[in-house]
Design a protein around this motif. Structure first.
Motif: not given
Length: 252
Positions: A57-58, A16-19, A37-38, A11-12
């Motif tokens: 997932l960018l 933070p909440l979206a990730a 997670t980036a 995940i990029a």
């Protein structure tokens, strides 16, 4: 414990909440494994190089490199991951597919929609393995490639080489055109030129191979450059390095 066949996902996203929301949805999807997670573009590229995910997932709007730039950087890797954009902006859809994105999801992401994107990416990754195997092992009794497997919304699609009208290059991908439909595959133009039967196909440009019987004729433009007229009404400029092909086809 993860299965060796799990789809490895990175995940990029700088939110933070979206990730975290993506992580929670992925936890409910079988056959996937989150490898990291980036939170910015540069980190996404570094982590992809280190972790070799199957899918990224960018997000598009990120500090440093934006998502489009990240996708371009990923496409230069020896085995580039599939990319699904996850963004709040719809105006980048055309640019996203110019970098061969598998899908384009709008935030807030629906869980079912994410599931379909994951399956599409899985089909793409599995299909790429099929393509590589086909490229390495031509059909028995034939030195030429006779079929390809490409990912589609429904899964994998078998494409017979003899049905391909033309092939066009899109960065590190090739687009196979069959009638009004087309599919992206992960190949080089040089590998396709060497693998396709030269009795059936001819290279007319550094970014185009055309089936010989799909060529309806040739003409010259104002600068004297050859233009191939194709069976679907489209025109394909002939590269200067390939002008001899026109003369050979026309018997001149």
């Amino acid at each position: 414990m993860t299965d060796a066949t799990d789809l490895k996902i990175l995940i990029a996203d700088d939110e933070p909440l979206a990730a975290e929301r993506l992580q929670m949805m992925l936890a409910k999807i079988g056959g996937v494994h989150l490898v990291g997670t980036a939170h910015d573009g540069e980190s996404a590229v570094r982590m992809a190089e280190a972790l070799s995910p199957d899918l990224v997932l960018l997000d598009i709007a990120m500090p440093g490199l934006d998502g489009i730039e990240v996708a371009r950087a990923l496409s230069r890797q020896e085995t580039s991951p599939a990319v699904v954009f996850v963004t709040a902006f719809d105006q980048f859809a055309v640019a996203a597919f110019d970098v061969a994105a598998i899908d384009y999801l709008m935030k807030p992401v629906d869980a079912d929609r994410l599931g379909r994107a994951i399956e599409r990416a899985r089909a793409y990754v599995e299909g790429r393995g099929q393509e590589q195997a086909i490229a390495e092992r031509p059909a028995a009794g034939s030195p030429w490639l006779e079929e390809f497997w490409a990912s589609d919304l429904s899964g994998l699609v078998r494409i017979a080489a003899r049905d391909i009208d033309r092939v066009t290059a899109e960065r590190d991908y090739m687009r196979l055109h069959v009638g009004k439909r087309s599919w992206l595959i992960h190949h080089s133009m040089t590998a396709l030129e060497e693998g396709l039967d030269p009795e059936l196909f001819v290279r007319l440009h550094r970014s185009a191979i055309v089936r010989r019987d799909f060529i309806a004729g040739f003409s010259r433009n104002a600068s004297g450059r050859w233009i191939a007229r194709l069976g679907d009404g489209e025109e394909q400029p002939v590269g200067r390095l390939y002008a001899d092909q026109v003369r050979a086809i026309a018997g001149r």
